[in-house]
Design an enzyme around this catalytic site. Structure first.
Site, PDB file in Angstrom:
ATOM      1  N   ASP A 465     -94.365 -87.387 -43.042  1.00  0.00           N
ATOM      2  CA  ASP A 465     -93.489 -87.228 -44.201  1.00  0.00           C
ATOM      3  C   ASP A 465     -92.485 -88.368 -44.306  1.00  0.00           C
ATOM      4  O   ASP A 465     -92.268 -89.120 -43.346  1.00  0.00           O
ATOM      5  CB  ASP A 465     -92.760 -85.873 -44.089  1.00  0.00           C
ATOM      6  CG  ASP A 465     -92.417 -85.292 -45.456  1.00  0.00           C
ATOM      7  OD1 ASP A 465     -92.393 -86.036 -46.443  1.00  0.00           O
ATOM      8  OD2 ASP A 465     -92.143 -84.070 -45.524  1.00  0.00           O
ATOM      9  N   ASP A 535     -94.364 -81.464 -54.137  1.00  0.00           N
ATOM     10  CA  ASP A 535     -93.700 -80.271 -53.608  1.00  0.00           C
ATOM     11  C   ASP A 535     -93.758 -79.142 -54.628  1.00  0.00           C
ATOM     12  O   ASP A 535     -93.489 -77.996 -54.315  1.00  0.00           O
ATOM     13  CB  ASP A 535     -92.221 -80.573 -53.304  1.00  0.00           C
ATOM     14  CG  ASP A 535     -92.042 -81.100 -51.891  1.00  0.00           C
ATOM     15  OD1 ASP A 535     -93.042 -81.170 -51.149  1.00  0.00           O
ATOM     16  OD2 ASP A 535     -90.899 -81.444 -51.537  1.00  0.00           O
TER      17      ASP A 535
END
Ligand code: GLA
Length: 729
Positions: A465, A535
């Site tokens: 990430d 997301d």
């Protein structure tokens, strides 16, 4: 010395005017790229990029307007017309470059044919090499440049774009993709007026959020999905970039490369600098043709493990967020295994000892297990994964630190920070970025993954990430006169870490994530198996985002997860079937707490997962056809995938909008074979005993393609959807 230079220059001018240029042709199955150049003098010109031509046909190009004949790499200083791809400052302050072709070679590398043009400046000790590449067994070409300082003093590169591609001017439209957190890759399409369309990104670390480094240009008016001439280009770079579509009355040019704003690069004596590749495709089958060329190329050349099918996974993030612990992880693994899934990924929240990661204020950098949450360590998690027969994966964010971390306590000089200014901090009020220009930091970042994987070879998957951009634009490592190189050097540092990682761990599956889809680019995908698309897991939002991404990136690379309803980002309620059908158009996964599902939901999920396994090779490795765009904001949207022989098809249609009066036009399945008869199966009936009316029917390919499927009886309520498998009889 002065006279020598003068004589050389005079000789070069003489040769320039008398030399006749030769055509150099690179041809794939469907496309040709032609550059004209003469060994030993003159300039190289870009002749053609379009439908395939034989050498004899190419010789008659002079009669065609498509024979563009404009400089293959225009440089600043001596010719004032048009945008320039290159500008440098020579040691004496001169800003001009006058490159003369020295040599043209054909060559090959590990996966393609190359055409390399070497130029030298007439006066200054500067060499430029321009590369054109055709990737093997694909319709994708690329181009990039390489500079070498042959002198004894520094040369400053002020603008160093990878490419300058002249295109046919006409009724042109441009298509590009913009977004932000939660709404990546939103498609924009417009008529190209004279002037410049500039896609410029300065977000530093995640270049695909605000605008993806890619563009399509159509030559026959408003672009269509399966007809018309379309050109597509994608810059294979993860850092700041610029793409300029420069249009005038009679010319159209795409320039693309590293963003040159405040990014002067000091090229030292003998140093070589290589720009990123610009990948390009041309199709007469509309935008869809360009996308399919890119998808096939990605699977063969530009996506890690492009030839392997992806596992169906459960990710813990939206299910439990940072409330990770051994019993909950064990329960989630048991659940995904019982639903037919193959992999479990433990997301954020598992690490930090002195500073335990219970929220986003602390711990990035401290990549040791939190013993209070996971007393049995990673070993305990691996034992659970073996017990439940699922693979195990783990989340890390190795390029970052929090100012509340042992890493920051020990190495405050490892983060990007300004000497005399207060430190700006990101997520959680404490997140900072490590200085990847520093080789010691590169070793640390490599070490984070290396230690995990060497100690626990059972780890099958990593989610890598990145949740910040550079907020303090200063590297404590770089000298003061090279701070402008920070962005370029950061990404070179990242690339070198990833190269080391891939040399040592060629098989590990790695997802690239950046608060969602901030890193959907071909600068990184050669090292990664997939990207986290967004997301935002709301299925309606995903119809738009995944549609946008599909223009350049294959379904296999798009992580697409079924999450809870109401959705955590939008609060919208969407039926489970709809959520599954949307996720099944990409790399299917789940992102919720399965414990909270009802028995009926679990029964449906397990059927949908089994069905996905049947179409997985078609979705992940077949050709995609976008059929009805969600950007029309009409009642339905639809897409399909077909195996290369078109005998196996997966078809999807969705009704995000519902008004009774809406007419539902039949959907024509552009990717089927008209000569085949197809047997239809409903992949995800809400009720296993009541599949939709198409189930079990045999339908002619010609009817499907020319007339289309009527969907009014199937998509007859708000938020209805259908997923069909078609198999040739
Ligand atoms: C980012 C990612 C999410 C999740 C969180 C964890 O926002 O995009 O998927 O991993 O970080 O903090």
């Amino acid at each position: 010395m002065r006279t020598q230079i003068f004589l050389l220059a005079a000789a070069a001018t003489l040769t320039y005017s008398t030399i006749k240029a030769d055509n150099y042709v690179l041809s794939s199955e469907n496309t040709s790229l032609i550059v004209a150049a003469s060994k030993g003098g003159g300039e190289a010109t870009y002749r053609y990029f379009g439908a395939k031509l034989t050498d004899a046909e190419a010789r008659t190009l002079d009669y065609a307007r498509a024979a563009l004949g404009r400089s293959a790499y225009p440089t600043f200083g001596l010719n004032s017309v048009g945008e320039k791809a290159f500008m440098a400052e020579m040691p004496d302050g001169s800003l001009s470059l006058d490159p003369v072709v020295q040599d043209v070679e054909r060559s090959t590398d590990k996966n393609g044919q190359l055409l390399i043009i070497t130029y030298k400046d007439r006066v200054y000790p500067f060499q430029l090499r321009q590369y054109f590449k055709l990737y093997n067994q694909s319709d994708v070409f690329s181009t990039w440049t390489e500079y070498q300082n042959l002198g004894k003093k520094d040369i400053k590169l002020l603008r160093y774009y990878s490419a300058n591609v002249p295109l046919p001017r006409g009724n042109n439209y441009a298509t590009h993709f913009h977004g932000n957190w939660g709404a990546e890759s939103q498609m924009q399409e417009h008529y190209v007026t004279n002037g410049e369309t500039v896609l410029s990104n300065k977000q530093q670390l995640r270049n695909a959020f605000e605008v993806n480094p890619s563009m399509m240009v159509s030559f026959d008016g408003e672009p269509q999905e399966n007809a018309g001439r379309v050109f597509g280009a994608n810059l294979m770079w993860s850092g700041n970039f610029k793409m300029i579509l420069h249009a005038s009355n009679n010319s159209l040019t795409l320039l693309a490369g590293i963003n040159d704003d405040g990014a002067t690069y000091v090229l030292q004596p003998q140093e070589i600098f290589t720009t990123p590749e610009l990948a390009m495709a041309y199709s007469t089958e509309g935008k869809g043709g360009v996308s399919r060329a890119f998808h096939r190329w990605a699977l063969r050349h530009a996506l890690m493990h492009g030839d392997k099918l992806r596992d169906i996974l459960l990710n813990s993030w939206e299910g439990v967020y940072m409330n990770v612990n051994q019993p909950v992880m064990d329960q989630m693994m048991a659940d995904i295994a019982s639903l037919g899934g193959e992999l479990f990924v433990m997301d954020d929240g598992w690490f930090g000892d002195k500073y335990p990661r219970n929220n986003d204020h602390t711990s990035l950098g401290d990549w040791m297990v939190n013993p209070r949450k996971l007393p049995e360590g990673i070993e305990g998690l691996i034992a659970s994964s073996k017990k439940h027969s699922v693979k195990f994966g783990i989340w890390i964010e190795p390029e970052m630190a929090n100012t509340q971390s042992e890493l920051y306590d020990n190495h405050p000089d490892w983060i990007l920070s300004e000497k005399d200014r207060p430190l700006r901090q990101g997520r959680g009020g404490t997140q900072v970025v490590l200085d990847l220009t520093n080789p010691k930091v590169q070793d640390f970042v490599f070490g984070v993954t290396d230690q995990l994987l060497s100690k626990h070879p059972e780890i099958a998957y990593i989610k890598w990430d990145n949740n910040a951009d550079i907020m303090n634009y200063h590297s404590p490592y770089l000298p003061s006169n090279r701070q402008q190189e920070l962005n370029v050097r950061y990404h070179q540092g990242l690339r070198s870490v990833l190269q080391r990682l891939r040399e040592k761990y060629p098989d590990i599956v790695i997802q690239v994530c950046a608060s969602g889809g901030g890193r959907a680019n071909y600068g990184l995908l050669p090292f990664f198996d997939e990207f986290w698309t967004s997301d935002d897991t709301d299925a309606i939002q995903r119809l738009f985002i995944q549609w946008g991404d599909s223009h350049f990136y294959p379904a296999k690379a798009q992580a697409s997860h079924v999450s809870a309803s109401p959705n955590h980002q939008t609060r919208r309620e969407v039926p489970l079937k709809f959520r599954f059908d949307v996720a099944m158009t990409g790399r299917l996964g789940m992102e919720l707490q399965p414990k909270n599902m009802t028995d009926a939901e679990r029964e449906f999920a397990s059927r949908a997962i089994t069905a996905y396994k049947d179409i997985r090779p078609v979705v992940q490795e077949g050709d995609q056809y976008r059929l009805v765009s969600p950007y029309l904001h009409g009642p339905i949207t639809s897409l399909m995938y077909a195996s290369q022989d078109k005998r196996h098809v997966a078809f999807f249609a969705f009704r995000p909008n519902f008004v009774y009066a809406d007419l539902l036009p039949s959907v024509q399945l552009a990717g089927v074979d008209e000569h085949l008869m197809y047997k239809v199966r409903d992949l995800t009936p809400q009720n296993a005993k009541q599949p939709c009316s198409f189930n079990g029917k045999t339908i002619s390919g010609r009817v499907l393609k020319q007339v289309g499927l009527r969907l009014d009886q199937v998509l007859n309520r708000p938020l209805t959807s259908v997923a069909l498998e078609l198999v040739a009889e």
